[in-house]
Enzyme design. Structure first.
Site, PDB file in Angstrom:
ATOM      1  N   LYS A  36      -6.493   1.547   3.709  1.00 46.51           N
ATOM      2  CA  LYS A  36      -7.657   1.300   2.844  1.00 46.51           C
ATOM      3  C   LYS A  36      -8.969   1.633   3.525  1.00 46.51           C
ATOM      4  CE  LYS A  36      -5.804  -1.934  -0.462  1.00 46.51           C
ATOM      5  NZ  LYS A  36      -6.025  -3.149  -1.230  1.00 46.51           N
ATOM      6  N   LYS A  82       3.390   6.850  -8.047  1.00 51.63           N
ATOM      7  CA  LYS A  82       3.674   5.681  -8.867  1.00 51.63           C
ATOM      8  C   LYS A  82       2.556   5.438  -9.874  1.00 51.63           C
ATOM      9  CE  LYS A  82       2.148   1.714  -6.240  1.00 51.63           C
ATOM     10  NZ  LYS A  82       2.237   0.866  -5.095  1.00 51.63           N
ATOM     11  N   LYS A  94      -3.433   2.208 -11.786  1.00 50.11           N
ATOM     12  CA  LYS A  94      -4.597   2.098 -12.662  1.00 50.11           C
ATOM     13  C   LYS A  94      -5.682   3.081 -12.266  1.00 50.11           C
ATOM     14  CE  LYS A  94      -6.919  -1.576 -10.144  1.00 50.11           C
ATOM     15  NZ  LYS A  94      -8.192  -1.111  -9.667  1.00 50.11           N
TER      16      LYS A  94
END
Ligand code: TRP
Length: 343
Positions: A119, A210, A213
């Site tokens: 991240k 995958k 959102k």
């Protein structure tokens, strides 16, 4: 002896999709039905974890309540006395224990966490928050406060679980071997929950990744609040292949296999049984149409259930759980405060 505690958290996020539903929400609810009674089941909304990376703060409160409503709409047995559903930030011991654990955590240890590395990659140092760095310590506090031993999480979280075990073991060695309950190792967790915790539904347009959102077009993702007709179209235009057979072969037919997975989940069946039904068919139209119809039906039913959830019941559930859990959390916090010499 009191029951062993199973504990897990599901992050607040307004636009959950069917990948989250079948990969996280539904497995958690099935787990609660199966194990409450033999175990205590703690489910919580890690709202303090919600802004370790930037979010729209104007929406957070609503999103937190929405997650609670989703749990209830999806059938969480909230009236079972062994099931608790609570918000992390409503129990201040989470923040307090985090600070203490911070002072026993090495910077190096947190720097090595793969989720942090992922991240924080490609982000300037001043834009990586200390909160993101500290994420696993708060997660350890979430677990240790309730003496939880079973933590069903996806593979991306097992390193954080190992970290939790490590810090508990180190504090026990330093202060008192009864201070904190060490969660079971990952292998033991897999024995209770099965190794494959939550199937990963793939993006409809690009089945090599995958469903997520963050897909900007939204065409590859079916959100729980999608209009059923829009969802139907998304399935009908899902990427397939030119092999002209409905067979379950995720490697060579990722698009078709993804749709088979979705249909099997909706029917509570297996991919193999679904594929068998279509054996010999050389066109995808009928198979896609059945999948599209079932997805649309599922969304219509789920959205109806969601609309029926009583907001007062949600609030009562949360507040009642928080009242009980605050007592347990404060007991653990006090033990630690005493051990480190604060009390
Ligand atoms: N980190 C988890 C996730 O992203 C959510 C979480 C926070 C959690 N605290 C937890 C899960 C404690 C299990 C136990 O999915």
């Amino acid at each position: 002896m009191s029951k062993q505690v199973i504990l897990t958290g599901l992050r607040a996020n307004n636009d959950l999709h069917i990948g989250n539903y079948f990969g996280a929400l539904k497995p958690i609810i099935d787990m609660a039905h199966k194990h409450a009674g033999d175990y205590q089941v703690n489910l919580f909304i890690p709202d303090l974890h919600s802004f370790t990376t930037p979010i729209d703060h104007g929406l957070l409160k609503q999103q937190i309540n929405h997650i609670a409503r989703l749990y209830i709409a999806a059938g969480l047995p909230v009236d079972n006395p062994d099931v608790y559903l609570y918000r992390q930030s409503y129990i201040s011991a989470h923040s307090e224990l985090t600070w203490i654990l911070d002072c026993f955590t090495g910077m190096g240890q947190l720097t090595r966490m793969t989720q942090f590395k992922d991240k924080s990659a490609n982000v300037g140092a001043d834009n990586i928050t200390a909160g993101l760095f500290n994420y696993p310590v708060l997660m350890a506090a979430d677990i240790l406060l309730y003496n939880a031993t079973y933590i069903p999480v996806g593979d991306d979280q097992t390193q954080h679980l190992e970290f939790t075990r490590d810090i508990a073991q180190r504090l026990n060695a330093k202060f008192d071997k009864e201070l904190l309950t060490v969660p079971h190792e990952v292998k033991t967790q897999h024995e209770l929950f099965g190794k494959d915790q939550g199937l990963r539904i793939k993006d409809l347009q690009d089945p090599s990744k995958k469903m997520s959102k963050s897909d900007e077009t939204g065409k590859g993702v079916i959100f729980l609040n999608d209009d059923p007709e829009v969802a139907r179209k998304k399935i009908m235009s899902a990427t397939t292949d030119s092999l002209s057979k409905v067979s379950y072969d995720p490697k060579n037919q990722p698009g078709i296999s993804n749709l088979i997975d979705i249909l099997a989940l909706l029917e509570d069946s297996t991919p193999q049984l679904v594929a068998e039904r279509y054996a010999g068919q050389t066109m995808y139209g009928e198979f896609k149409k059945e999948t599209a119809d079932k997805v649309a039906d599922f969304l219509a039913t789920f959205q109806k259930q969601l609309a029926l959830v009583d907001d007062n019941k949600v609030m009562n559930t949360l507040e009642k759980s928080e009242e009980s859990m605050r007592i347990v959390a404060n007991e653990t916090l006090l033990r630690v405060q005493q051990a480190v010499g604060l009390r």
